[in-house]
Motif scaffolding. Structure first.
Motif, PDB file in Angstrom:
ATOM      1  N   ALA A 198     102.939 -46.121   8.371  1.00 13.47           N
ATOM      2  CA  ALA A 198     102.043 -45.092   8.910  1.00 13.47           C
ATOM      3  C   ALA A 198     101.178 -44.496   7.799  1.00 13.47           C
ATOM      4  CB  ALA A 198     102.851 -43.988   9.593  1.00 13.47           C
ATOM      5  N   LEU A 199     101.775 -44.256   6.651  1.00 19.72           N
ATOM      6  CA  LEU A 199     101.014 -43.731   5.520  1.00 19.72           C
ATOM      7  C   LEU A 199      99.951 -44.728   5.067  1.00 19.72           C
ATOM      8  CD1 LEU A 199     100.551 -41.604   3.310  1.00 19.72           C
ATOM      9  CD2 LEU A 199     102.284 -42.792   1.957  1.00 19.72           C
ATOM     10  N   LEU A 200     100.337 -45.972   4.942  1.00 23.28           N
ATOM     11  CA  LEU A 200      99.391 -47.014   4.539  1.00 23.28           C
ATOM     12  C   LEU A 200      98.238 -47.126   5.533  1.00 23.28           C
ATOM     13  CD1 LEU A 200      98.775 -49.299   2.512  1.00 23.28           C
ATOM     14  CD2 LEU A 200     100.087 -50.809   3.999  1.00 23.28           C
ATOM     15  N   PHE A 201      98.555 -47.110   6.809  1.00 22.51           N
ATOM     16  CA  PHE A 201      97.520 -47.156   7.838  1.00 22.51           C
ATOM     17  C   PHE A 201      96.606 -45.937   7.730  1.00 22.51           C
ATOM     18  CE2 PHE A 201      95.850 -46.092  11.987  1.00 22.51           C
ATOM     19  CZ  PHE A 201      95.234 -47.275  12.342  1.00 22.51           C
ATOM     20  N   SER A 202      97.215 -44.770   7.564  1.00 23.48           N
ATOM     21  CA  SER A 202      96.425 -43.532   7.483  1.00 23.48           C
ATOM     22  C   SER A 202      95.455 -43.550   6.316  1.00 23.48           C
ATOM     23  CB  SER A 202      97.348 -42.318   7.330  1.00 23.48           C
ATOM     24  OG  SER A 202      98.148 -42.162   8.454  1.00 23.48           O
ATOM     25  N   VAL A 203      95.925 -44.024   5.195  1.00 23.45           N
ATOM     26  CA  VAL A 203      95.104 -44.005   3.984  1.00 23.45           C
ATOM     27  C   VAL A 203      94.018 -45.076   4.012  1.00 23.45           C
ATOM     28  CG1 VAL A 203      95.197 -44.364   1.475  1.00 23.45           C
ATOM     29  CG2 VAL A 203      96.883 -42.919   2.588  1.00 23.45           C
ATOM     30  N   THR A 204      94.320 -46.218   4.594  1.00 30.01           N
ATOM     31  CA  THR A 204      93.363 -47.322   4.543  1.00 30.01           C
ATOM     32  C   THR A 204      92.446 -47.406   5.758  1.00 30.01           C
ATOM     33  OG1 THR A 204      94.998 -48.861   5.461  1.00 30.01           O
ATOM     34  CG2 THR A 204      94.832 -48.726   3.061  1.00 30.01           C
ATOM     35  N   VAL A 250      92.313 -45.275   8.787  1.00 27.46           N
ATOM     36  CA  VAL A 250      91.778 -44.087   9.463  1.00 27.46           C
ATOM     37  C   VAL A 250      90.419 -43.667   8.887  1.00 27.46           C
ATOM     38  CG1 VAL A 250      92.163 -41.633   9.948  1.00 27.46           C
ATOM     39  CG2 VAL A 250      93.986 -43.287  10.366  1.00 27.46           C
ATOM     40  N   PRO A 251      90.232 -43.671   7.559  1.00 27.44           N
ATOM     41  CA  PRO A 251      88.888 -43.335   7.064  1.00 27.44           C
ATOM     42  C   PRO A 251      87.802 -44.283   7.586  1.00 27.44           C
ATOM     43  CG  PRO A 251      90.470 -43.173   5.289  1.00 27.44           C
ATOM     44  CD  PRO A 251      91.188 -43.784   6.458  1.00 27.44           C
ATOM     45  N   LEU A 252      88.129 -45.552   7.739  1.00 24.41           N
ATOM     46  CA  LEU A 252      87.162 -46.491   8.315  1.00 24.41           C
ATOM     47  C   LEU A 252      86.880 -46.161   9.776  1.00 24.41           C
ATOM     48  CD1 LEU A 252      88.515 -49.831   6.819  1.00 24.41           C
ATOM     49  CD2 LEU A 252      86.461 -48.586   6.132  1.00 24.41           C
ATOM     50  N   PHE A 253      87.929 -45.815  10.518  1.00 30.01           N
ATOM     51  CA  PHE A 253      87.742 -45.440  11.923  1.00 30.01           C
ATOM     52  C   PHE A 253      86.848 -44.209  12.035  1.00 30.01           C
ATOM     53  CE2 PHE A 253      91.828 -47.291  14.043  1.00 30.01           C
ATOM     54  CZ  PHE A 253      91.482 -48.548  13.616  1.00 30.01           C
ATOM     55  N   VAL A 254      87.105 -43.237  11.170  1.00 32.34           N
ATOM     56  CA  VAL A 254      86.319 -41.998  11.213  1.00 32.34           C
ATOM     57  C   VAL A 254      84.865 -42.281  10.843  1.00 32.34           C
ATOM     58  CG1 VAL A 254      86.002 -39.725  10.164  1.00 32.34           C
ATOM     59  CG2 VAL A 254      88.300 -40.503  10.817  1.00 32.34           C
ATOM     60  N   ARG A 255      84.656 -43.080   9.818  1.00 31.51           N
ATOM     61  CA  ARG A 255      83.291 -43.388   9.403  1.00 31.51           C
ATOM     62  C   ARG A 255      82.529 -44.142  10.501  1.00 31.51           C
ATOM     63  NH1 ARG A 255      83.477 -45.841   4.084  1.00 31.51           N
ATOM     64  NH2 ARG A 255      84.241 -47.650   5.172  1.00 31.51           N
ATOM     65  N   ASN A 256      83.204 -45.060  11.173  1.00 32.22           N
ATOM     66  CA  ASN A 256      82.536 -45.878  12.178  1.00 32.22           C
ATOM     67  C   ASN A 256      82.473 -45.246  13.567  1.00 32.22           C
ATOM     68  OD1 ASN A 256      81.912 -48.028  10.445  1.00 32.22           O
ATOM     69  ND2 ASN A 256      83.990 -48.818  10.630  1.00 32.22           N
ATOM     70  N   PHE A 257      83.468 -44.412  13.910  1.00 34.87           N
ATOM     71  CA  PHE A 257      83.543 -43.894  15.273  1.00 34.87           C
ATOM     72  C   PHE A 257      83.582 -42.373  15.358  1.00 34.87           C
ATOM     73  CE2 PHE A 257      85.771 -48.026  15.178  1.00 34.87           C
ATOM     74  CZ  PHE A 257      84.859 -48.758  15.934  1.00 34.87           C
ATOM     75  N   GLY A 258      83.602 -41.693  14.227  1.00 32.42           N
ATOM     76  CA  GLY A 258      83.604 -40.235  14.245  1.00 32.42           C
ATOM     77  C   GLY A 258      84.960 -39.657  14.621  1.00 32.42           C
ATOM     78  N   VAL A 259      84.921 -38.557  15.326  1.00 26.30           N
ATOM     79  CA  VAL A 259      86.143 -37.832  15.672  1.00 26.30           C
ATOM     80  C   VAL A 259      87.073 -38.694  16.519  1.00 26.30           C
ATOM     81  CG1 VAL A 259      87.040 -35.824  16.900  1.00 26.30           C
ATOM     82  CG2 VAL A 259      85.009 -35.602  15.493  1.00 26.30           C
ATOM     83  N   ILE A 260      86.521 -39.450  17.438  1.00 27.13           N
ATOM     84  CA  ILE A 260      87.368 -40.300  18.273  1.00 27.13           C
ATOM     85  C   ILE A 260      88.100 -41.335  17.406  1.00 27.13           C
ATOM     86  CG2 ILE A 260      85.655 -42.051  18.917  1.00 27.13           C
ATOM     87  CD1 ILE A 260      88.032 -40.530  21.427  1.00 27.13           C
TER      88      ILE A 260
END
Length: 120
Positions: free
Chosen positions: A72-78, A80-90
């Motif tokens: 979960a930590l690895l996923f969060s760090v790697t 989630v920032p890409l998801f936020v950059r590409n899709f915003g809050v969702i």
């Protein structure tokens, strides 16, 4: 499971209206409601995932807990920032959903044990 199902049905039926009443802004509620729906699904998965987590604690399997938390930590760090950059809050909300889905999927061992006990 019943409480989760009732909560999901209630949110599906009147969730956006309740968010609108809470925020006092229909436009904001329209933007927030889908994010809240994704977060609620992630939270429901987290509730079920905690059954497996408690099972691991009782069985003395701290390595499984560590493995899931590290993933979960690895996923969060790697990712989630890409998801936020590409899709915003969702994207952030989807990150929460995916983390809890992974934990849920990895913790399903308790279902086999429950099934085996019912067969005996």
């Amino acid at each position: 499971a019943i409480l989760v199902a009732v909560g999901a049905l209630a949110y599906a039926m009147i969730g956006e209206r309740l968010v609108g009443l809470w925020l006092r802004d229909a436009a904001a509620a329209e933007r927030v409601a889908p994010v809240l729906a994704v977060l609620l699904v992630g939270s429901a998965l987290n509730a079920f995932y905690n059954i497996g987590y408690m099972h691991w604690l009782v069985q003395g399997l701290p390595r499984r807990i560590l493995a899931v938390n590290l993933s979960a930590l690895l996923f969060s760090v790697t990712l989630v920032p890409l998801f936020v950059r590409n899709f915003g809050v969702i994207g952030a909300a989807v990150g929460w959903l995916v983390i809890n889905f992974l934990g849920f999927a990895l913790s399903l061992g308790w279902v086999r044990i429950l099934h085996a006990r019912q067969r005996a």
